[in-house]
Design a protein around this motif. Structure first.
Motif, PDB file in Angstrom:
ATOM      1  N   GLY A 290      54.184 -32.116  75.273  1.00 21.94           N
ATOM      2  CA  GLY A 290      52.973 -32.926  75.391  1.00 21.94           C
ATOM      3  C   GLY A 290      52.019 -32.438  76.458  1.00 21.94           C
ATOM      4  N   ILE A 291      52.561 -32.028  77.611  1.00 23.77           N
ATOM      5  CA  ILE A 291      51.715 -31.549  78.698  1.00 23.77           C
ATOM      6  C   ILE A 291      50.993 -30.264  78.287  1.00 23.77           C
ATOM      7  N   SER A 292      51.724 -29.367  77.644  1.00 25.80           N
ATOM      8  CA  SER A 292      51.104 -28.123  77.192  1.00 25.80           C
ATOM      9  C   SER A 292      50.021 -28.396  76.154  1.00 25.80           C
ATOM     10  N   PHE A 293      50.298 -29.312  75.240  1.00 25.55           N
ATOM     11  CA  PHE A 293      49.328 -29.697  74.219  1.00 25.55           C
ATOM     12  C   PHE A 293      48.042 -30.203  74.865  1.00 25.55           C
ATOM     13  N   LEU A 404      43.992 -33.619  86.349  1.00 29.35           N
ATOM     14  CA  LEU A 404      45.167 -34.378  85.928  1.00 29.35           C
ATOM     15  C   LEU A 404      46.168 -33.524  85.162  1.00 29.35           C
ATOM     16  N   VAL A 405      45.671 -32.721  84.208  1.00 30.88           N
ATOM     17  CA  VAL A 405      46.605 -31.907  83.420  1.00 30.88           C
ATOM     18  C   VAL A 405      47.271 -30.844  84.294  1.00 30.88           C
ATOM     19  N   ALA A 406      46.563 -30.358  85.306  1.00 28.30           N
ATOM     20  CA  ALA A 406      47.169 -29.395  86.236  1.00 28.30           C
ATOM     21  C   ALA A 406      48.252 -30.060  87.068  1.00 28.30           C
ATOM     22  N   ALA A 407      47.999 -31.294  87.510  1.00 26.55           N
ATOM     23  CA  ALA A 407      49.007 -32.039  88.271  1.00 26.55           C
ATOM     24  C   ALA A 407      50.248 -32.291  87.423  1.00 26.55           C
ATOM     25  N   ILE A 438      54.949 -24.916  71.505  1.00 26.90           N
ATOM     26  CA  ILE A 438      54.628 -25.545  70.222  1.00 26.90           C
ATOM     27  C   ILE A 438      53.374 -26.398  70.393  1.00 26.90           C
ATOM     28  N   GLY A 439      53.332 -27.128  71.509  1.00 24.61           N
ATOM     29  CA  GLY A 439      52.126 -27.906  71.805  1.00 24.61           C
ATOM     30  C   GLY A 439      50.921 -27.014  72.002  1.00 24.61           C
ATOM     31  N   ALA A 440      51.146 -25.876  72.685  1.00 21.62           N
ATOM     32  CA  ALA A 440      50.041 -24.945  72.912  1.00 21.62           C
ATOM     33  C   ALA A 440      49.572 -24.301  71.614  1.00 21.62           C
ATOM     34  N   MET A 441      50.495 -24.102  70.668  1.00 18.23           N
ATOM     35  CA  MET A 441      50.131 -23.501  69.387  1.00 18.23           C
ATOM     36  C   MET A 441      49.320 -24.473  68.526  1.00 18.23           C
ATOM     37  N   VAL A 442      49.628 -25.766  68.638  1.00 18.01           N
ATOM     38  CA  VAL A 442      48.904 -26.773  67.856  1.00 18.01           C
ATOM     39  C   VAL A 442      47.542 -27.071  68.469  1.00 18.01           C
ATOM     40  N   ALA A 443      47.458 -27.010  69.803  1.00 17.63           N
ATOM     41  CA  ALA A 443      46.234 -27.389  70.521  1.00 17.63           C
ATOM     42  C   ALA A 443      44.972 -26.703  70.013  1.00 17.63           C
ATOM     43  N   PRO A 444      44.980 -25.383  69.721  1.00 14.79           N
ATOM     44  CA  PRO A 444      43.741 -24.744  69.255  1.00 14.79           C
ATOM     45  C   PRO A 444      43.190 -25.352  67.965  1.00 14.79           C
TER      46      PRO A 444
END
Length: 492
Positions: A290-293, A404-407, A438-444
């Motif tokens: 979730g955080i990566s997404f 926030l996402v960096a924290a 997986i989250g990073a792959m979906v994010a784009p």
């Protein structure tokens, strides 16, 4: 005569007591562990060098990841790419990261953190340079995927830092590592604003490879983790490393002999799913995903918001083709302007804005509660991004979201490195890093495709995932604040 008879009796009695208390042997039997040595040596010059060199791995990783955000508009124009093709570049980078992250974690627990870190940097630098010569879109995607494979090993730098830092300093020094990620992000944006308009994106990639190559040379000043060496039975190497750190810090080693159990079984998936860690592992995986997404979603969304003016339902910008002024390109070809780069820099600076508060939260509220709070706030600010506002308001929302996402990212990095024992620490970090991709792959596809069709729908999806992560963080079964790093699996 009676007085003379009592004197020898007293002498004999003292001799018997002296022979019956072997004090020197008791001192020689003292032992200590790596944890004892790390705490006794304390913080000093070695740890400053460790922080600067291993922290700089974040500079290289940030430059390679943020490169996608600043290059996307250029390759979109050069190769006339559609939305899904631009998104596929980022997705394939994280696919490479996902596949190799588990492998590097497995190898690091078996063969050493330092070796894997060096290999990953050599791999990443080689394929990054090759990317600058990519003759087509397909080659570009493939080579960037290979770069993603190399970047996945950079997490070993954080593990080495974690295993050398005394307990009370981990909660302060590890969050400060965010400074290096910020520096890398700002550096690549600044370079892009100068290099891309003048000599092109290919030279940007070549220049961006230089910090990684320099850092490879600096690795020789940092030794292999003493915790890893002692777990493999290489006690002499671990002792030599600890003694070298003590000399550099002008400190003393604990008395006695270095003794620690040899871990025959290291880097096993079964240990991550052991009953003692099963719930923790599953919840960590959810949080990482979730955080990566959310993190890469907001990075790419920032570029999309600037490139295509999606706020408040405005229509995407299009560029007329050179051949027919009346026709419009099917691809959204809008190059970043100086003001766009400025906005990206301001929002990126937000990544360190909450660092002081995050450090306080991590050290006083604990890792779990601090992460739960920042994840909840992230969900809120994703929804606030939908408010029609001025350019300054948009920058403000992006600033807070990046903060926030960096924290969130730095807190889960610390927690994951602390919660697992030495035998599975690198594998635990590797599997978590792999699942999060997986989250990073979906994010784009959410930031660069769905956001074009439904801006509010994309924001609601990001917000919902953050709420799930906040609940998962709050209910984690283990709190690692103030806890020594574990060597073997222990009951909770």
């Amino acid at each position: 005569m009676a007085t003379k008879q009592t004197e020898p009796v007293t002498i004999i009695s003292l001799r018997k007591l002296s022979l019956g208390t072997p004090e020197p042997q008791a001192k020689e039997s003292k032992t200590f562990t790596v944890e004892d040595a790390v705490e006794t040596i304390g913080f000093g010059r070695f740890h400053i060098a460790l922080f600067l060199i291993m922290g700089s791995t974040g500079v290289v990783e940030a430059m390679e990841i943020m490169l996608l955000a600043v290059v996307s508009p250029v390759i979109r124009c050069e190769w006339q790419l559609e939305n899904w093709q631009v998104a596929l570049v980022t997705t394939m980078v994280f696919f490479g990261y996902m596949v190799s992250s588990i492998l590097f974690g497995l190898l690091a627990d078996r063969y050493g953190r330092w070796k894997i870190l060096l290999i990953s940097f050599l791999w990443g630098a080689y394929f990054s340079l090759l990317t600058s010569f990519a003759p087509s879109y397909i080659w570009f995607v493939f080579l960037r995927m290979m770069v993603g494979c190399g970047v996945s090993g950079h997490a070993q730098g954080l593990i080495i830092k974690t295993e050398f830092l005394p307990t009370k300093y981990r909660g302060y020094m590890l969050p400060l590592s965010q400074v290096f990620w910020l520096a890398g992000s700002l550096l690549i944006i600044g370079l892009a604003s100068v290099v891309v308009p003048s000599i092109g994106w290919r030279w940007l990639i070549r220049v961006a490879s230089i910090p990684g190559i320099i850092l490879i040379v600096a690795f020789k000043f940092i030794p292999e983790s003493a915790r890893f060496n002692v777990s493999t039975g290489n006690t002499q190497a671990a002792l030599a490393t600890l003694e070298g750190i003590a000399r550099m810090n002008r400190s003393a080693m604990p008395e006695g002999m270095l003794v620690e159990p040899i871990l025959e079984k290291r880097g096993r998936f079964a240990d991550l799913l052991d009953a003692k860690y099963l719930r923790t592992t599953l919840q960590i995986w959810v949080i990482w995903l979730g955080i990566s997404f959310a993190y890469y979603g907001i990075i790419l969304a920032s570029a999309e918001l600037l490139e295509r003016d999606l706020v408040c339902g405005s229509k995407p910008r299009v560029v007329e083709t050179a051949g027919d002024p009346e026709s419009q390109s099917p691809c959204h070809c809008h190059m970043f302007t100086p003001s766009d780069y400025q906005t990206m820099i301001i929002s990126t600076v937000g990544e360190i804005a909450l660092n002081p508060l995050n450090m306080l939260g991590i050290n006083f509220l604990g890792r779990r509660l601090s992460l739960s709070i920042t994840m909840g706030c992230t969900a809120l600010f994703f929804l606030l991004l939908n408010i029609c506002t001025s350019s300054a308001g948009l920058i403000g929302f992006l600033f807070m979201l990046r903060a926030l996402v960096a924290a969130n990212f730095i807190t889960i990095y610390i927690y994951t490195a602390e919660v697992y024992p030495t035998a599975t620490r690198a594998l635990g970090m590797g599997t978590s890093g792999s699942l999060c991709r997986i989250g990073a792959m979906v994010a784009p596809f959410i930031s660069q495709v769905l956001m074009s069709a439904s801006f509010l729908g994309a924001l609601c999806l990001f917000s919902s995932v953050c709420v799930i992560c906040a609940i998962s963080a709050f209910t984690l079964p283990i709190e690692t604040k103030g806890r020594a790093l574990q060597v073997i699996l222990k009951a909770m």
